[in-house]
Design an enzyme around this catalytic site. Structure first.
Site, mmCIF file in Angstrom:
data_model
loop_
_atom_site.group_PDB
_atom_site.id
_atom_site.type_symbol
_atom_site.label_atom_id
_atom_site.label_comp_id
_atom_site.label_asym_id
_atom_site.label_seq_id
_atom_site.Cartn_x
_atom_site.Cartn_y
_atom_site.Cartn_z
ATOM 1 N N GLY A 1 -2.618 8.316 -4.299
ATOM 2 C CA GLY A 1 -1.930 9.496 -4.825
ATOM 3 C C GLY A 1 -0.687 9.847 -4.022
ATOM 4 N N ASP A 2 0.062 10.786 -4.549
ATOM 5 C CA ASP A 2 1.204 11.398 -3.871
ATOM 6 C C ASP A 2 1.466 12.685 -4.675
ATOM 7 O OD1 ASP A 2 3.369 10.490 -1.694
ATOM 8 O OD2 ASP A 2 4.486 11.477 -3.267
ATOM 9 N N THR B 1 -4.411 13.592 5.309
ATOM 10 C CA THR B 1 -2.981 13.734 5.641
ATOM 11 C C THR B 1 -2.755 15.028 6.420
ATOM 12 O OG1 THR B 1 -2.542 12.634 3.539
ATOM 13 C CG2 THR B 1 -0.648 13.522 4.715
ATOM 14 N N LYS C 1 5.454 1.727 -3.052
ATOM 15 C CA LYS C 1 5.380 3.074 -3.614
ATOM 16 C C LYS C 1 5.641 2.986 -5.100
ATOM 17 C CE LYS C 1 4.879 7.334 -2.107
ATOM 18 N NZ LYS C 1 4.294 7.826 -0.854
ATOM 19 N N GLN D 1 7.220 3.991 3.891
ATOM 20 C CA GLN D 1 5.802 3.620 3.881
ATOM 21 C C GLN D 1 5.564 2.349 4.688
ATOM 22 O OE1 GLN D 1 3.807 5.668 1.444
ATOM 23 N NE2 GLN D 1 2.191 5.088 2.835
ATOM 24 N N SER E 1 -6.818 5.833 3.759
ATOM 25 C CA SER E 1 -6.887 4.935 2.595
ATOM 26 C C SER E 1 -7.315 3.535 3.038
ATOM 27 C CB SER E 1 -5.517 4.831 1.911
ATOM 28 O OG SER E 1 -5.292 5.921 1.048
ATOM 29 N N LYS F 1 5.499 3.363 8.297
ATOM 30 C CA LYS F 1 4.352 4.250 8.499
ATOM 31 C C LYS F 1 3.057 3.442 8.555
ATOM 32 C CE LYS F 1 4.104 7.570 5.459
ATOM 33 N NZ LYS F 1 3.760 8.513 4.355
ATOM 34 N N LYS G 1 0.858 -1.189 0.000
ATOM 35 C CA LYS G 1 0.000 0.000 0.000
ATOM 36 C C LYS G 1 0.881 1.221 0.000
ATOM 37 C CE LYS G 1 -3.842 2.207 0.248
ATOM 38 N NZ LYS G 1 -3.351 2.926 -0.960
ATOM 39 N N ASN H 1 -2.257 19.100 -1.755
ATOM 40 C CA ASN H 1 -3.295 18.516 -0.917
ATOM 41 C C ASN H 1 -2.937 18.500 0.576
ATOM 42 O OD1 ASN H 1 -5.700 16.888 -0.656
ATOM 43 N ND2 ASN H 1 -4.284 15.221 -0.190
HETATM 44 N N1 GLU Z 1 1.192 9.034 -0.591
HETATM 45 C C1 GLU Z 1 0.654 9.016 0.723
HETATM 46 C C2 GLU Z 1 1.737 8.695 1.726
HETATM 47 O O1 GLU Z 1 2.877 9.069 1.529
HETATM 48 C C3 GLU Z 1 -0.597 8.172 0.835
HETATM 49 C C4 GLU Z 1 -0.455 6.727 0.486
HETATM 50 C C5 GLU Z 1 -1.780 5.954 0.446
HETATM 51 O O2 GLU Z 1 -2.824 6.504 0.786
HETATM 52 O O3 GLU Z 1 -1.704 4.781 0.083
HETATM 53 O O4 GLU Z 1 1.526 8.112 2.744
#
Ligand code: GLU
Length: 449
Positions: A168-169, A213, A129, A114, A381, A117, A93, A244
């Site tokens: 997204g990112d 976020t 990612k 990630q 998410s 996190k 994810k 965002n």
């Molecule tokens: N890009 C965001 C992050 O850095 C969200 C990732 C997601 O929702 O999967 O955590």
């Protein structure tokens, strides 16, 4: 730089050797390994079975060609990436980034961050990612659609609601997710809502995902401030970026009584004596898709646009770096300290350099690292995936209250872990260790795979 013990130093040396020319990935790994010394001292069994080495090696790395046609009929080529880093806790994810600076090292560092996190959220999600070196700046809507379709044509075979779930990112928002979801649906002939998150509300998105976020980072900093008996009321905040994350950080801080002094984009920053007018930023960024310099032009008196300088020279009590990696340097940290900053919450991924983090921590500034402070986006998410799996749709209030309690839990586990490992108040240590322990426990249970 703090030194690592011999075993961890050897692991880092091997990571550097095998991932040559990827400084951001080395930086992210070093920071985690610096925290793990204390875990290995207490629980040497965590180093068994090359567990730490395995955590540093992505499970799968995909690199592919993305051909697309511009509006003049010219054929363009970009490079696409998906790094499926770790699936011990759930399907991979993590977001997709479209930016000219993207390369395999950037995606790898983001996938590594990630993983920890996502573990901190307590939700069943692994880490991954993706992205492309495509530059969306100045591209028409039709070009963006064709690019997203070509990107998904290749990527779709690697995705699935139980396999890998992008979002997204930087450079990828609701519009891009819509085009990618449309192409995934067309190619697979499946309405598999849970394969992407950050979707629009009309086709399976979650309320509060867009805000999550920024709101989450604000909740995290609020929890840190509370440990010192403070809150946002009357605080001056500087929020870098104007995407965002930045927009909804500013919105939440303002709603808690804070005053937004400045925001930015990659060309410069704006300050507004009256406090940043959020409706205007939203109009410029979300509707017109223009540069932040437009703010000063449209607003007139009291607003100034500065190119070339550093937004961190603007005096503030709370700094929320929400643009990109390594945007806040040692020099910036010193400037913030001189101006009396008391808390920093990282909305972006790894926005502070290691030197900046050290300066903040030595000065006793409350410092919320990205992998904890900005986890609200990916946590929501995971709530979107839950809603999709149950074919349900929650209210904004329901979703936001889940987000708020997840952020409180992340704050508390980082704080209690830092205390348990001997440095109360060190949220970097707490986040790295708490995230690691969750991933490591699952990996041990699953055997050598
Ligand atoms: N890009 C965001 C992050 O850095 C969200 C990732 C997601 O929702 O999967 O955590």
């Amino acid at each position: 730089m703090p030194s690592l013990d011999e075993k961890l130093e050897a692991i880092l040396a091997e990571v550097i050797r095998r991932n040559e020319g990827e400084p951001e990935f080395h930086q992210a790994v070093r920071e985690v390994l610096e925290s793990l010394g204390r875990v290995v001292a207490k629980r040497p069994d965590y180093a068994d079975g090359a567990l730490i080495e395995r955590i540093c090696e992505p499970e799968r790395q995909i690199i592919f060609r993305i051909p697309w046609t511009d509006d003049r009929g010219g054929v363009r080529i970009n490079r696409g990436f998906r790094v499926q880093f770790n699936s011990a806790l759930g399907p991979y994810k993590g977001g997709i980034r479209f930016h000219p600076s993207v390369n395999v090292g950037i995606i790898k560092f983001l996938g590594f961050e990630q993983t920890f996190k996502n573990a901190l959220t307590g939700m069943p999600i692994g880490g991954g990612k993706g992205g492309s070196d495509f530059d969306p700046k100045g591209r028409s809507d039709a070009e963006i659609m064709r690019f997203c379709q070509s990107f998904m044509t290749e990527l779709c075979r690697h995705l699935g609601e139980h396999t890998d779930v992008p979002a997204g990112d930087i450079g990828v928002g609701g519009r891009e997710i819509g085009y990618m979801f449309g192409q995934y649906k067309r190619l697979t002939n499946r309405y598999e809502a849970g394969v992407l998150t950050g979707k629009g509300l009309s086709y399976g998105g979650s309320r509060a995902r867009k805000e999550a976020t920024g709101y989450g980072n604000t909740y995290f900093v609020q929890a840190m401030l509370l440990t010192r008996g403070r809150d946002f009321d009357g605080m001056r905040a500087v929020v870098s970026g104007s995407g965002n994350v930045a927009i909804y950080t500013m919105e939440k801080i303002a709603s808690l009584g804070g005053r937004i002094m400045a925001c930015s984009d990659s060309d410069g920053y704006v300050i507004d004596e009256a406090g940043i007018d959020l409706d205007l930023v939203k109009e410029i960024k979300e509707v017109r898709r223009e540069r932040i310099s437009e703010y000063a032009r449209l607003k007139g008196t009291g607003a100034h646009y500065i190119t070339g300088g550093s937004i961190w020279d603007v005096p503030c009590d709370v700094a929320m770096p929400s643009a990109t990696q390594n945007e806040l340097t040692g020099r910036d940290a010193r400037a913030l300290l001189r101006n009396g900053v008391i808390a920093v919450g990282e909305g972006a991924n790894m926005p502070s350099t290691p030197e900046a983090i050290r300066i903040f921590q030595e000065a006793g500034v409350l410092f919320g690292p990205g992998k904890a402070a900005n986890a609200g986006g990916v946590a929501t998410s995971a709530l979107e995936m839950q809603q999709n799996a149950s074919r349900d749709s929650w209210t904004f209030e329901q979703t936001e209250s889940r987000l708020a309690s997840i952020m409180r839990n992340i704050h508390d586990i980082c704080a209690s872990t830092a205390e348990e490992y001997g440095t109360p108040g060190d949220y970097v240590l707490g986040a790295n260790i708490a995230g690691f322990v969750r991933v490591a426990e699952a990996m041990r249970a699953l055997g050598v795979i």
